[in-house]
Write a protein that holds these residues in place. Structure first.
Motif, short mmCIF file in Angstrom:
data_model
loop_
_atom_site.label_atom_id
_atom_site.label_comp_id
_atom_site.label_asym_id
_atom_site.label_seq_id
_atom_site.Cartn_x
_atom_site.Cartn_y
_atom_site.Cartn_z
N VAL A 85 0.84 -1.21 0.00
CA VAL A 85 0.00 0.00 0.00
C VAL A 85 0.87 1.26 0.00
N ALA A 86 1.88 1.26 0.86
CA ALA A 86 2.76 2.43 0.97
C ALA A 86 3.58 2.65 -0.29
N GLY A 87 4.08 1.55 -0.87
CA GLY A 87 4.91 1.67 -2.06
C GLY A 87 4.18 2.23 -3.25
N LEU A 88 2.88 1.91 -3.37
CA LEU A 88 2.10 2.33 -4.53
C LEU A 88 1.35 3.64 -4.31
N GLY A 97 3.12 15.65 1.62
CA GLY A 97 2.98 15.11 2.97
C GLY A 97 2.55 13.65 2.96
N LEU A 98 1.61 13.31 2.09
CA LEU A 98 1.13 11.93 2.01
C LEU A 98 2.22 11.01 1.45
N ILE A 99 2.99 11.52 0.49
CA ILE A 99 4.09 10.72 -0.06
C ILE A 99 5.13 10.45 1.03
N LEU A 100 5.43 11.47 1.85
CA LEU A 100 6.40 11.30 2.92
C LEU A 100 5.91 10.27 3.93
N ILE A 101 4.63 10.32 4.27
CA ILE A 101 4.05 9.34 5.20
C ILE A 101 4.12 7.94 4.60
N SER A 102 3.84 7.84 3.30
CA SER A 102 3.87 6.52 2.65
C SER A 102 5.27 5.94 2.64
N ARG A 103 6.28 6.78 2.47
CA ARG A 103 7.66 6.29 2.49
C ARG A 103 8.05 5.81 3.89
N ALA A 104 7.58 6.53 4.91
CA ALA A 104 7.82 6.09 6.29
C ALA A 104 7.14 4.74 6.54
N GLY A 159 7.26 9.66 -16.20
CA GLY A 159 6.99 10.60 -15.12
C GLY A 159 7.29 9.99 -13.76
N TRP A 160 7.46 10.85 -12.77
CA TRP A 160 7.87 10.35 -11.46
C TRP A 160 6.78 9.50 -10.81
N HIS A 161 5.51 9.82 -11.08
CA HIS A 161 4.42 8.99 -10.55
C HIS A 161 4.57 7.54 -11.00
N ALA A 162 4.84 7.38 -12.30
CA ALA A 162 4.88 6.03 -12.89
C ALA A 162 5.99 5.18 -12.31
N SER A 163 7.11 5.80 -11.89
CA SER A 163 8.24 5.02 -11.39
C SER A 163 7.87 4.20 -10.16
N PHE A 164 6.87 4.66 -9.40
CA PHE A 164 6.48 3.93 -8.18
C PHE A 164 5.69 2.66 -8.50
N TRP A 165 5.28 2.48 -9.77
CA TRP A 165 4.64 1.22 -10.15
C TRP A 165 5.61 0.05 -10.00
N ALA A 166 6.90 0.34 -9.90
CA ALA A 166 7.89 -0.73 -9.71
C ALA A 166 7.59 -1.54 -8.45
#
Length: 395
Positions: A85-88, A97-104, A159-166
């Motif tokens: 969930v956090a990775g995607l 802020g939400l991206i930072l929380i997801s990385r944590a 785009g940077w969004h797409a890279s998180f599909w990894a």
């Protein structure tokens, strides 16, 4: 020990291992993320790549307790679910802020299961089969870092969004583990009472020295990882995609360093660390001088190689003699993750203290630092052997 022979069970455990080294896969995203969030300080953008280390460190502390409460298999499934969930999450949001929380949360999830994988293997397998599978687990961990980094680098073109599909790899890992790994009976820890613990001090001079050294070495190492993409883009000889190849080379170098450590240690003993710091110093100098992607990739490979000669050396030192501090390995890993999570702010502090304004100067600073450390270690090994032996005997 619960006997299991199903190949799918082994594969399912190994597939989870692929996730454990995937957090740095989006390091090359830093320039793109900095452009996407122009009002956010660069140090906070860089924190996206290092904050998983801090929360990984925290979750390691209570993962065993969670496993005792809900079971090993359930804890792994919980951790992989959180990681998925956090990775995607960054794929679907523009909120920093939400991206930072997801990385944590990503680091929190990984920390829940990565320290339990060897325990799970030991629950099902014994003897040579267990040793072999533990070796494969380490290989899959390294390959996972390479694979996810490569996929993220290719997706960055969209785009940077797409890279998180990894991080979609977390979904089949969760499904396979859920379907093909049997429930693992909860067992009590082998060390239950105070009388079972080795009678050694919790801290000693050698452990404290290694904790400090690990913090310094990891800080410089992580600064390389978060600054290289920005250096390549700002210097005009690379893109975020080509920067991902440097991170990929870093992972390949780490795999190589881990693979050769044992044989190299047999040949030169503790002097193996001189090769490690020498590789790190050369790598930093190459990156500082580089104006081509190829040379920077070589620097990334040598960085991973040198760093993976240091970590097993440090862990071997604190556990030497077979009667070491039972907490030593955990403290070293905590120092590792703390340094990693604070790396953006460590970089800012060093830039401020040494009045560094050019990115290349940071890598020259790293070069000098690693050379100084290498010289100090040589002096310790050669000039103070008697003192070295005495400190080893303390543990």
């Amino acid at each position: 020990m619960q006997k299991v022979s199903n190949r799918l069970t082994k594969f399912s455990i190994l597939l989870v291992s692929v996730i454990t080294a995937s957090a740095p896969a989006i390091n090359a995203n830093i320039p793109a993320l900095a452009r996407a969030f122009p009002t956010i300080p660069l140090s906070q953008v860089e924190l996206l790549t290092t904050i998983p280390s801090f929360f990984l460190m925290l979750s390691i502390l209570f993962s065993g307790w969670v496993a005792q409460k809900i079971g090993l298999k359930q804890t792994v499934m919980l951790g992989v679910t959180i990681t998925a969930v956090a990775g995607l999450t960054p794929v679907f949001t523009n909120s920093f802020g939400l991206i930072l929380i997801s990385r944590a949360a990503f680091g929190l999830g990984v920390g829940l299961f990565n320290s339990l994988l060897v325990t799970i293997i030991s629950s099902f397998y014994g003897g040579q089969e267990r040793s072999k599978l533990i070796g494969f687990q380490s290989i899959f961990e390294g390959l996972g870092g390479v694979l996810v980094t490569f996929i993220a680098g290719q997706l960055m073109n969209l785009g940077w969004h797409a890279s998180f599909w990894a991080y979609l790899i977390t979904i089949p890992a969760l499904v396979f583990f859920m379907l093909f790994v049997p429930k693992i009976p909860t067992v009590k820890n082998n060390v239950e009472t105070e009388k079972d613990l080795p009678k050694v001090p919790l801290f000693n001079g050698r452990l404290i020295s290694l904790l400090i050294l690990t913090f310094i070495v990891v800080s410089l190492y992580m600064i390389m990882g978060i600054k290289v993409p920005t250096l390549m883009v700002n210097s005009g000889y690379g893109t975020t995609t080509s920067a991902s190849y440097v991170i990929l080379a870093l992972s390949l170098g780490s795999m190589t360093g881990g693979a050769i450590f044992g044989k190299l240690y047999d040949l030169v003993k503790n002097y193996v660390i001189v090769f490690g710091f020498g590789s790190l110093a050369i790598a930093m100098a190459l990156i500082a001088l580089s104006n081509t992607t190829v040379l920077t990739i070589l620097g990334g490979f040598l960085t991973g190689l040198g760093f993976r000669l240091y970590i097993p050396w440090a862990l071997n030192i604190v556990n030497m003699g077979g009667k070491g501090n039972p907490w030593a390995t955990s403290f070293i890993l905590m120092s590792y993750n703390l340094a990693g999570s604070l790396a953006p702010y460590t970089a800012l502090l060093l830039q401020s203290v040494f009045k560094i304004k050019q990115l290349r100067s940071i890598f020259w600073m790293n070069t000098i630092a690693y050379l100084i450390i290498a010289v100090m270690v040589v002096l310790l090994l050669v000039g103070f052997k008697r003192f070295h032996r005495r400190t080893l005997d303390e543990v």
